[in-house]
Enzyme design. Structure first.
Site, PDB file in Angstrom:
ATOM      1  CG  ASP A  69      81.525  29.628   6.285  1.00 28.28           C
ATOM      2  OD1 ASP A  69      82.359  29.153   5.010  1.00 28.28           O
ATOM      3  OD2 ASP A  69      80.998  28.636   6.526  1.00 28.28           O
ATOM      4  CG  HIS A  88      82.631  25.102   5.432  1.00 27.65           C
ATOM      5  ND1 HIS A  88      81.827  25.797   5.690  1.00 27.65           N
ATOM      6  CD2 HIS A  88      82.085  24.196   5.062  1.00 27.65           C
ATOM      7  CE1 HIS A  88      81.289  25.516   6.402  1.00 27.65           C
ATOM      8  NE2 HIS A  88      80.924  24.399   6.138  1.00 27.65           N
ATOM      9  CB  SER A 113      77.427  23.655   5.138  1.00 22.63           C
ATOM     10  OG  SER A 113      78.308  22.753   6.220  1.00 22.63           O
TER      11      SER A 113
END
Length: 494
Positions: free
Chosen positions: A162, A132, A234
Site C-alpha cells: 500500500d 490507495h 493516509s
C-alpha cells in the site's frame, strides 16, 4: 488539647497536598530542555513534542486527487417476460427473442475528488504516499505547507505494501529525515501528521502501542499507535520525538469509520526498500521463501478450539509452516510442512509479520539462514530467495512492445458487424510472442487474463501486471470470420 492536635494534623495534610500538587504541575507542564536530543525522555520526565512538530510539519503535504467522469457500459439481467409483453409478436425484432438474457446500457460516472497526505523524502521532489490514495486517479495535485501547488506524476505503486511514489517538478524541498523504524520501542512517543477530513494539516500525539502488527493480506508489519489517525491522514507521517520519519500512516481500525484508538503505519524499513525498487526497476523486487503459515500460538489456539491434540514443537513461539510451494526457495532448502521457524539470520521470530518485514528488505537471489524446529530438534538451512516466478531474475514491468504487435480499438462498423461492444484489433504482427504463437493481424482481442479489454491503455496495464506475476497473457478473441479462439502468450523467452 485533642482538638488542637486534630487541627494541627489537618493543616499539615493540606500543606502536604499543596506541595504534591505543585510538584505534579511542574513536572508535567514544563517543557524539557531540548528533549529532541533523544527519541525518548528519561524515566519520569516530560517529552517536548513541539520540536518534532516544527521539524516535520514542512515535509508533510496534502495530496488532492481527481477521477474524471467516464462513460462505462454495464450489463443487467433482463426480465424473461420483458420482450414478450413489450413486443409479443416480435414486430420490432427484439434481440432477446423472449428469452431474457442480459441487457447493456451506458452510464456516465460522476467526477470524483478526494484528498490524502504525503511525505517529502528528497529535496528534488520525490514524495511517498499510500497506493490507495492515488490508485486509478487522473489528476494529482500536491500542496506544500507554504501553500505552493504542484502537479505530480506517479513513479510507481505497490499494492501489496500500500505504498506509492510520486514526483513533482521542484527543487530544494524540505525533505524529512528518515529514521530506522526497527529501533522504535513500545511505549515511545510519536506524532501523526496529515490532513484528516480535508481540514488542513493536523498533528496528533500518542505512543507506539504495538509493533509488527498484521491486519491480514498483503505485505504487512504495521506500527500500531494510539495517535489519532482519520480519513485523510493516509500517506502522512508518523514521526518520533526527533521529528524523524518512522512510518507512513495507512489505516485505522474502527467500527464507525472514525478514529477509535487504533491507527496503523507502514514502517520505514519496508518503505525504504519499496521506494528504492520503484525508482530503479519500476516495480518491487519481492523475495520469497515460498511458504504459507501463521504464528505458532495462533495455530495451537485453533487446534485447541477444534478439540484436537496439540503436538510438541519444542518451542512456544515461532512461525508454523502450513504449506511449502513445490518450486519455491523453501522447498529447495528442505523446509517441510509442520516445521516451526524460530529465527532468520540470527534474528528471533515470533510473528509472521516479523518475517515479512525482514524479507521486505531482501531481493531475489539474496541468501538467508533460517533456523527451525522439526520433531523438537533445532536445525538450520541456507535459503536462496526467489521471486514470484520461481527464479532469481530481476522482475521488470514490460510495455506492449514486448508482444511484437500493434493494436487499435474496434470502430463503429466492426461493433455492428460482429455484434460486440468492445475489443482491440491486432493491426500488425512483427517478430515476438504473438508471431510465435500464431496470433494473426485482424484478430480481435476481447479479454486478457479474464479482463474485458476496451482500450490500448487497458491492455498495457494488464501486460505490466502480468509481467510481475505469472508472466503470461491468456487471450480470448475472434477472427474476422466470427470464430472464437484462445491463445496463451508467454512474456519471457521459452
Amino acid at each position: 488539647m485533642k482538638k488542637v492536635s486534630n487541627y494541627l494534623v489537618y493543616a499539615m495534610c493540606i500543606i502536604a497536598i499543596a506541595f504534591s500538587t505543585g510538584s505534579f504541575v511542574k513536572v508535567y507542564a514544563n517543557k524539557a530542555p531540548l528533549a529532541a536530543a533523544s527519541t525518548s525522555a528519561a524515566p519520569g520526565q516530560p517529552v517536548d513534542l513541539t520540536y518534532a512538530a516544527e521539524k516535520a510539519l514542512p515535509s508533510v503535504v496534502t495530496i488532492r486527487v481527481v477521477k474524471n467522469s467516464k462513460t462505462i457500459t454495464r450489463e443487467v439481467q433482463s426480465d424473461p417476460f420483458e420482450d414478450f409483453f413489450s413486443d409479443p409478436f416480435g414486430f420490432f425484432g427484439s434481440p432477446n427473442r423472449g428469452n431474457g438474457g442480459t441487457r447493456k446500457y451506458q452510464q456516465q460516472t460522476p467526477k470524483q475528488q478526494g484528498s490524502g497526505s504525503g511525505v517529502i523524502i528528497s529535496a528534488d521532489g520525490y514524495i511517498v504516499t499510500n497506493n490507495h490514495v492515488v490508485d486509478g486517479v487522473d489528476e494529482i495535485t500536491v500542496i506544500l505547507s507554504d501553500n505552493r501547488e504542484f502537479s505530480a506524476k506517479v513513479i510507481g505503486t505497490d499494492e501489496a505494501s500500500d505504498l506509492a511514489l510520486v514526483k513533482v517538478n521542484a527543487k530544494d524541498l524540505p525533505a524529512i529525515t528518515i529514521a530506522d523504524s526497527q529501533k522504535l520501542k513500545i511505549g515511545e512517543w510519536v506524532l501523526a501528521i496529515g490532513n484528516p477530513f480535508s481540514i488542513g494539516t493536523t498533528v496528533t500525539a500518542g505512543i507506539v502501542s504495538a509493533k509488527a502488527r498484521s491486519m491480514g493480506g498483503g505485505v504487512q508489519s504495521f506500527i500500531q499507535t494510539d495517535a489519532a489517525i482519520n480519513r485523510g491522514n493516509s500517506g502522512g507521517a508518523l514521526v518520533n520525538t526527533n521529528g524523524e520519519l518512522v512510518g507512513i500512516n495507512a489505516m485505522l481500525y474502527s467500527e464507525t469509520g472514525s478514529y477509535s484508538g487504533y491507527g496503523f503505519a507502514i514502517p520505514t524499513t519496508i518503505m525504504n526498500k519499496v521506494v528504492s525498487d520503484l525508482k530503479t526497476y519500476g516495480t518491487v523486487q519481492r523475495a520469497l521463501i515460498g511458504i504459507e503459515g501463521s504464528d505458532l500460538n495462533n495455530y495451537t489456539d485453533r487446534l485447541k478450539e477444534q478439540g484436537k491434540e496439540v503436538p510438541e514443537f519444542g518451542v512456544v513461539n515461532g512461525i508454523y509452516i502450513a504449506k511449502v510451494a513445490e518450486e519455491g526457495a523453501g522447498a529447495a532448502a528442505g523446509l517441510k510442512e509442520g516445521d516451526v521457524i524460530v529465527s532468520i539470520d540470527g534474528k528471533s521470530l515470533t510473528k509472521m509479520a516479523e518475517l515479512q518485514e525482514y524479507l521486505a528488505n531482501k531481493r531475489p537471489g539474496d541468501k538467508v539462514t533460517i533456523t527451525f524446529m522439526r520433531n523438537k530438534e533445532k536445525k538450520s538451512v541456507n535459503v536462496t530467495l526467489k521471486n514470484a516466478q520461481g527464479n532469481t531474475k530481476v522482475v521488470k514491468k514490460v510495455d506492449l512492445d514486448v508482444l511484437g504487435a500493434n493494436f487499435r480499438e474496434i470502430n463503429k462498423e466492426e461493433k455492428e458487424q460482429f455484434d460486440i461492444n468492445y475489443g482491440l484489433v491486432v493491426t500488425k504482427v512483427d517478430n515476438g510472442p504473438f508471431k510465435k504463437k500464431g496470433v494473426p493481424a485482424k484478430f480481435i482481442i476481447l479479454t486478457v487474463n479474464g479482463q474485458a479489454v476496451k482500450t490500448v491503455a487497458q491492455l498495457q496495464e494488464i501486460v505490466k501486471q502480468a509481467s510481475t506475476s505469472d508472466m503470461a497473457l491468456y487471450i480470448k478473441g475472434m477472427y474476422p470470420s466470427g470464430k472464437v479462439d484462445y491463445f496463451a502468450i508467454p512474456l519471457e523467452d521459452e
